[in-house]
Design an enzyme around this catalytic site. Structure first.
Site, PDB file in Angstrom:
ATOM      1  N   GLU A 265       0.797  -1.228   0.000  1.00 35.94           N
ATOM      2  CA  GLU A 265       0.000   0.000   0.000  1.00 35.94           C
ATOM      3  C   GLU A 265       0.831   1.279   0.000  1.00 35.94           C
ATOM      4  O   GLU A 265       0.538   2.222   0.738  1.00 35.94           O
ATOM      5  CB  GLU A 265      -0.922  -0.026   1.221  1.00 35.94           C
ATOM      6  CG  GLU A 265      -0.211   0.018   2.583  1.00 35.94           C
ATOM      7  CD  GLU A 265       0.237  -1.321   3.146  1.00 35.94           C
ATOM      8  OE1 GLU A 265       0.552  -1.384   4.347  1.00 35.94           O
ATOM      9  OE2 GLU A 265       0.275  -2.315   2.397  1.00 35.94           O
ATOM     10  N   HIS A 289      -8.393  -3.866  -1.009  1.00 41.74           N
ATOM     11  CA  HIS A 289      -7.584  -3.964   0.210  1.00 41.74           C
ATOM     12  C   HIS A 289      -6.539  -2.842   0.246  1.00 41.74           C
ATOM     13  O   HIS A 289      -6.425  -2.107   1.242  1.00 41.74           O
ATOM     14  CB  HIS A 289      -6.903  -5.339   0.266  1.00 41.74           C
ATOM     15  CG  HIS A 289      -6.096  -5.558   1.504  1.00 41.74           C
ATOM     16  ND1 HIS A 289      -6.636  -6.111   2.647  1.00 41.74           N
ATOM     17  CD2 HIS A 289      -4.804  -5.279   1.808  1.00 41.74           C
ATOM     18  CE1 HIS A 289      -5.694  -6.165   3.584  1.00 41.74           C
ATOM     19  NE2 HIS A 289      -4.574  -5.674   3.090  1.00 41.74           N
ATOM     20  N   GLU A 290      -5.787  -2.693  -0.852  1.00 42.35           N
ATOM     21  CA  GLU A 290      -4.722  -1.673  -0.864  1.00 42.35           C
ATOM     22  C   GLU A 290      -5.309  -0.265  -0.790  1.00 42.35           C
ATOM     23  O   GLU A 290      -4.748   0.624  -0.141  1.00 42.35           O
ATOM     24  CB  GLU A 290      -3.819  -1.833  -2.097  1.00 42.35           C
ATOM     25  CG  GLU A 290      -3.185  -3.215  -2.268  1.00 42.35           C
ATOM     26  CD  GLU A 290      -2.500  -3.769  -1.019  1.00 42.35           C
ATOM     27  OE1 GLU A 290      -2.067  -2.974  -0.167  1.00 42.35           O
ATOM     28  OE2 GLU A 290      -2.420  -5.002  -0.888  1.00 42.35           O
ATOM     29  N   HIS A 293      -6.090   0.637   2.770  1.00 41.86           N
ATOM     30  CA  HIS A 293      -4.915   1.018   3.562  1.00 41.86           C
ATOM     31  C   HIS A 293      -4.674   2.529   3.565  1.00 41.86           C
ATOM     32  O   HIS A 293      -3.980   3.043   4.450  1.00 41.86           O
ATOM     33  CB  HIS A 293      -3.657   0.331   3.022  1.00 41.86           C
ATOM     34  CG  HIS A 293      -3.344  -0.979   3.679  1.00 41.86           C
ATOM     35  ND1 HIS A 293      -3.215  -1.114   5.043  1.00 41.86           N
ATOM     36  CD2 HIS A 293      -3.106  -2.210   3.151  1.00 41.86           C
ATOM     37  CE1 HIS A 293      -2.908  -2.380   5.329  1.00 41.86           C
ATOM     38  NE2 HIS A 293      -2.842  -3.064   4.208  1.00 41.86           N
ATOM     39  N   GLU A 312      -3.849  -4.374   9.468  1.00 43.09           N
ATOM     40  CA  GLU A 312      -4.411  -5.362   8.532  1.00 43.09           C
ATOM     41  C   GLU A 312      -5.853  -5.786   8.832  1.00 43.09           C
ATOM     42  O   GLU A 312      -6.639  -5.971   7.918  1.00 43.09           O
ATOM     43  CB  GLU A 312      -3.492  -6.574   8.445  1.00 43.09           C
ATOM     44  CG  GLU A 312      -2.118  -6.259   7.843  1.00 43.09           C
ATOM     45  CD  GLU A 312      -2.175  -5.651   6.444  1.00 43.09           C
ATOM     46  OE1 GLU A 312      -3.238  -5.706   5.792  1.00 43.09           O
ATOM     47  OE2 GLU A 312      -1.146  -5.109   5.999  1.00 43.09           O
ATOM     48  N   ASP A 369       9.386 -10.864   9.326  1.00 45.45           N
ATOM     49  CA  ASP A 369       9.168 -11.583   8.056  1.00 45.45           C
ATOM     50  C   ASP A 369       8.813 -13.050   8.307  1.00 45.45           C
ATOM     51  O   ASP A 369       8.012 -13.641   7.588  1.00 45.45           O
ATOM     52  CB  ASP A 369      10.414 -11.509   7.157  1.00 45.45           C
ATOM     53  CG  ASP A 369      10.557 -10.144   6.486  1.00 45.45           C
ATOM     54  OD1 ASP A 369       9.519  -9.515   6.204  1.00 45.45           O
ATOM     55  OD2 ASP A 369      11.688  -9.716   6.253  1.00 45.45           O
ATOM     56  N   TYR A 377      -4.465 -10.429   9.686  1.00 46.25           N
ATOM     57  CA  TYR A 377      -5.516 -10.101   8.720  1.00 46.25           C
ATOM     58  C   TYR A 377      -6.852 -10.708   9.147  1.00 46.25           C
ATOM     59  O   TYR A 377      -7.855 -10.003   9.297  1.00 46.25           O
ATOM     60  CB  TYR A 377      -5.163 -10.655   7.334  1.00 46.25           C
ATOM     61  CG  TYR A 377      -3.931 -10.067   6.690  1.00 46.25           C
ATOM     62  CD1 TYR A 377      -4.040  -9.168   5.634  1.00 46.25           C
ATOM     63  CD2 TYR A 377      -2.647 -10.427   7.104  1.00 46.25           C
ATOM     64  CE1 TYR A 377      -2.924  -8.640   5.013  1.00 46.25           C
ATOM     65  CE2 TYR A 377      -1.518  -9.899   6.504  1.00 46.25           C
ATOM     66  CZ  TYR A 377      -1.658  -9.004   5.452  1.00 46.25           C
ATOM     67  OH  TYR A 377      -0.548  -8.471   4.857  1.00 46.25           O
TER      68      TYR A 377
END
Length: 578
Positions: A265, A289-290, A293, A312, A369, A377
Site C-alpha cells: 500500500e 484492500h490496498e 490502507h 491489517e 518476516d 488479517y
C-alpha cells in the site's frame, strides 16, 4: 549495546528495530540518489531534520536501521560528525551510531546528512536483470521496506522511468550526464518510513480514472488497465464509508512476477503482483484492500509490528465493506467466511498452541518476516466482524471506524489505544463490551474464542458441489487420485490461469500424489514469487516423497532470482537454512 546509549529504557520499545524514536524525532527526509544498474547500487545522500525530544541530553547517538549499506560521511548542520556501525543483527540490520559534534538541547533541531551507497545484497532493494522482466530488454529496480514530508530526486538511465510513493513533480535531463534523467517527487502527507518506496523500470501508463494511472511494462499495461478499472468506484465507496482520500493521486504499479506480496500500500502508488491479472477482474479484492490502507495503515499506523493487526484487520474489514457495497452483502459474507477458513488453515500449519498465532504476538526475538501470516488479517477481521454483530450492525460499526480514523489520523498507535477509543465511542454499551473475552482475542494462540455469524447462501452452493464429489468417492470406494483425474476431465483445471484457482488445484493434485502435476506445480512456484502461492506449493512438493529432491534442486536453481525475503522463507521451509 547501542540502544542503551540512545536513551536507556524506552517506553513502547519496538523489538523489530534498532531505532529509538522517543529520544529523537525525525522529519522532512530529503533523498538525492542515482541508480547504478551496472553496480546494482543506489548512491546518494539522505538528509533529515532531527529534534531532541528529551530533557536528558543522552540522545547524542542516533541509531538507524541499515541493512547492507556503506556510509562514507555524516554531517550535522554542515559539520563533520563521527559515526560507527554497531554489531550486525540477522534481521534488524546494522545500527549506525552518529555522535553529534555539539550538544543538542531539548527542543533543538539539527540537519543530519548521510552519504551512502547500498550494496547489491541490500534486502530492501531488488535489482532485476532484463531477463527477469516482461520486456527482457531493460533492468528493473524496486524497494520493499517494510517521516514527515519526503522530498526526493533520483537520476536514472533516460530510457527508464522512476516512480515513488509520492507526488510526481516532473523530470529533467541530468545536467551531469546526457544519458540520464532526473525525476523529482514530494510527499506532503506525513508517512511512516516503511511506506517510502521507489521503483525504476521500462514502464508505461494508462489513465483509468480521474486520479488513477496504471503503470506496467508495455507487455502488461493494457491488460492491467482492464483488470483494475474498478479502482475509482472502490475509492469513492471507501470515501463514503470512512472519509476523504487525503493522498491526491491513487496510481497502481504492476511489478515483475517475483514481487513477494499480493500488494503493498505505498501511498499514491500501490504496488501489485501480476498474479492478479486474471482477465476478468475476479481478483480485484486485493485492489480494494490496498485502497483501504489509505485510511487504516497509512493514515492510522501500528506503532510496532506486534500491533500489525491494527493495520491489517481494519483494512480487511474495510476491503470487505467495499465489496459488500459494490457486489452485495452475500458477497461480503462469502469472502468473510473464506477468511475464517484461511485462518483455520494457517493455524493448522503453525499449530494452535503456537504464540505466533496470537493476535498481538510477542516479537522480542522474532524476525517479523518469519512471523508474517494471515493471522493479523483474518483474526483481526474476525474480531471486528464479531464486534459489528455485537454492537448493532454495520451502519453503527462504520460510525466507529470513521471516528477512529479521524481520532488517530497521522499517528502511530497500539492495541490499548484502539480499545480505549472503542470503549469511549460505545460508552452506552460498556456492559456489552465487558462481555468480550479480550484476553483470549488478543493474547491466546489458536482460533478466536467466538465465531461470528455468516450468511451461508453463496458458500452453500460450493459446499453442495464439493459434497457431491465426496459422496461419489465414498460410494465408488475408489481412491482420491482417480477422482482428481476425473475433475481434470470434467473441468479442465490445467487450462485455467486464474492464479487463485490454479494454486488450489495444483495443491490438491500434489496432495493427491498425482505425479503428472509435479512439473506444473514447480513451474507455478518459480514462474512467480508471491509468497502466498510459492511457499505452500514448495512445502507440498517437499512433503511428497516422489519429488522432495527435485523440489530442493529447483529451489536452489532459482534462488538467486528470487526476492530475498521469499528465498529466506522458502529456504527455511525446505530445511535448507536452519
Amino acid at each position: 549495546g547501542p540502544e542503551k546509549v540512545a536513551g536507556g529504557a524506552r517506553a513502547m520499545a519496538d523489538p523489530c528495530s534498532f531505532a529509538s524514536p522517543d529520544c529523537c524525532r525525525t522529519r522532512h527526509l530529503y533523498l538525492r540518489c542515482r541508480a547504478d544498474f551496472g553496480a546494482q547500487a543506489l548512491r546518494g545522500t539522505a538528509a533529515f531534520t532531527a529534534r531532541a525530544e528529551r530533557e536528558a541530553l543522552r540522545c547524542l547517538v542516533t541509531v538507524l536501521d541499515s541493512r547492507d549499506v556503506q556510509v562514507f560521511k555524516v554531517t550535522v548542520n554542515g559539520q563533520d560528525a563521527k559515526f560507527v556501525f554497531g554489531e550486525k543483527h540477522s534481521y534488524k540490520g546494522t545500527p549506525l551510531e552518529i555522535t553529534f559534534p555539539f550538544e543538542l538541547r531539548r527542543g533543538q533541531e539539527a540537519v543530519i546528512e548521510i552519504s551512502f551507497e547500498s550494496s547489491p545484497k541490500s534486502s530492501a532493494l531488488q535489482w532485476f536483470t532484463p531477463e527477469q522482466t516482461s520486456g527482457k530488454k531493460h533492468p528493473f529496480l524496486f524497494s520493499q521496506c517494510q517521516v514527515d514530508w519526503v522530498t526526493f530526486q533520483i537520476s536514472v538511465p533516460k530510457e527508464l522511468v522512476a516512480l515513488m510513493s509520492a507526488n510526481r513533480d516532473g523530470e529533467m535531463p541530468d545536467p551531469e550526464d546526457s544519458s540520464r534523467k532526473i525525476y523529482h517527487f514530494s510527499q506532503n502527507v506525513p508517512i511512516p518510513c516503511y511506506l517510502i518506496a521507489l521503483v525504476v523500470g521500462a514502464l508505461e501508463s494508462r489513465k483509468i480514472g480521474p486520479r488513477t494511472l496504471v503503470w506496467a511494462e508495455k507487455e502488461l499495461v493494457d491488460k492491467s488497465a482492464y483488470e483494475f478499472a474498478e479502482a475509482e468506484d472502490m475509492l469513492k465507496t471507501a470515501e463514503d464509508l470512512v472519509g476523504p482520500y487525503v493522498w491526491g493521486q491513487y496510481d497502481l504499479l504492476v511489478l515483475p512476477p517475483s514481487f513477494p506480496y499480493g500488494g503493498m500500500e505505498n501511498p499514491c502508488l500501490t504496488f501489485v503482483t501480476p498474479t492478479l491479472l486474471a482477465g476478468d477482474r475476479s481478483l480485484s479484492s486485493v485492489i480494494a484492500h490496498e485502497i483501504s490502507h489509505s485510511w487504516t495503515g497509512n493514515l492510522v499506523t501500528n506503532k510496532t509490528w506486534e500491533h500489525f493487526w491494527l493495520n491489517e484487520g481494519h483494512t480487511v474489514y474495510l476491503e470487505r465493506r467495499i465489496g459488500g457495497r459494490l457486489f452485495g452483502e452475500q458477497f461480503r459474507h462469502f469472502h468473510a467466511l473464506g477468511g475464517w477458513r484461511e485462518l483455520q488453515n494457517t493455524i493448522n500449519t503453525y499449530g494452535d498452541k503456537n504464540p505466533i498465532t496470537n493476535l498481538v504476538p510477542d516479537l522480542s526475538d522474532v524476525d517479523p518476516d518469519v512471523a508474517y501470516s494471515s493471522v493479523p488479517y483474518e483474526k483481526g477481521f474476525a474480531l471486528l466482524f464479531y464486534l459489528e454483530q455485537l454492537l448493532g450492525g454495520q451502519d453503527i460499526f462504520i460510525g466507529f471506524l470513521k471516528a477512529y480514523v479521524q481520532q488517530f489520523a497521522y499517528k502511530s498507535i497500539v492495541t490499548e489505544d484502539w480499545k480505549k477509543f472503542l470503549y469511549s465511542y460505545f460508552k452506552d454499551k460498556v456492559d456489552i463490551l465487558d462481555k468480550v473475552d479480550w484476553n483470549s482475542w488478543f493474547h491466546a494462540p489458536g482460533m478466536p474464542p467466538v465465531k461470528p455469524t455468516y450468511d451461508m447462501t453463496l458458500a452453500n452452493a460450493c459446499v453442495a458441489l464439493s459434497q457431491r464429489w465426496i459422496t461419489k468417492v465414498k460410494e465408488t470406494n475408489t481412491n482420491i487420485l482417480s477422482h482428481v483425474k476425473r475433475m481434470q476431465e470434467v473441468y479442465d483445471f490445467n487450462a485455467i490461469h486464474n492464479s487463485e484457482i490454479r494454486f488450489r488445484w495444483l495443491r490438491l493434485c500434489i496432495k493427491s500424489r498425482w505425479e503428472e502435476a509435479i512439473p506444473l506445480a514447480l513451474k507455478m512456484a518459480t514462474d512467480q514469487g508471491r509468497m502466498k502461492f510459492t511457499r505452500p506449493l514448495f512445502r507440498d512438493l517437499y512433503n511428497f516423497d516422489k519429488c522432495r529432491d527435485l523440489a530442493v534442486k529447483t529451489f536452489l536453481e532459482h534462488r538467486a532470482s528470487m526476492h530475498p525475503v521469499t528465498s529466506m522463507l522458502v529456504g527455511k521451509d525446505l530445511k535448507q537454512d536452519q
